[in-house]
Design a protein around this motif. Structure first.
Motif: not given
Length: 86
Positions: A1-4, A7-8
């Motif tokens: 939940m800390n990456r968009s 980002d992934t």
């Protein structure tokens, strides 16, 4: 939940879901009178999907207003209920 998604390296499936506007405050049947009419909802849906794609996120779309069967695998379990005053 800390990456968009960016980002992934993830992708998005954008589907319309008027049931998110359900009013369950009275009776046994939810009301949907607060949902936008299709003439407003469809352009908003398309604009959102277009914005995702412009960010470079691979974006698949459902058909606005259609009855769709969607399968997915959630990486969770996480459910977040956001309740706001309308």
């Amino acid at each position: 939940m800390n990456r968009s998604l960016s980002d992934t390296g993830g992708a998005a499936l954008v589907v319309s879901q008027f049931t998110l506007a359900a009013d369950t405050s009275r009776g046994n049947r939810p009301g949907f009178s607060t949902a936008a009419p299709p003439s407003e909802g469809a352009p908003a849906y398309e604009a959102f999907a277009d914005a995702m794609a412009k960010l470079g996120i691979p974006t698949a779309r459902g058909k606005f207003g259609a009855d769709m069967k969607v399968s997915l695998v959630n990486d969770g379990p996480v459910t977040i209920w956001i309740d706001t005053a309308v």
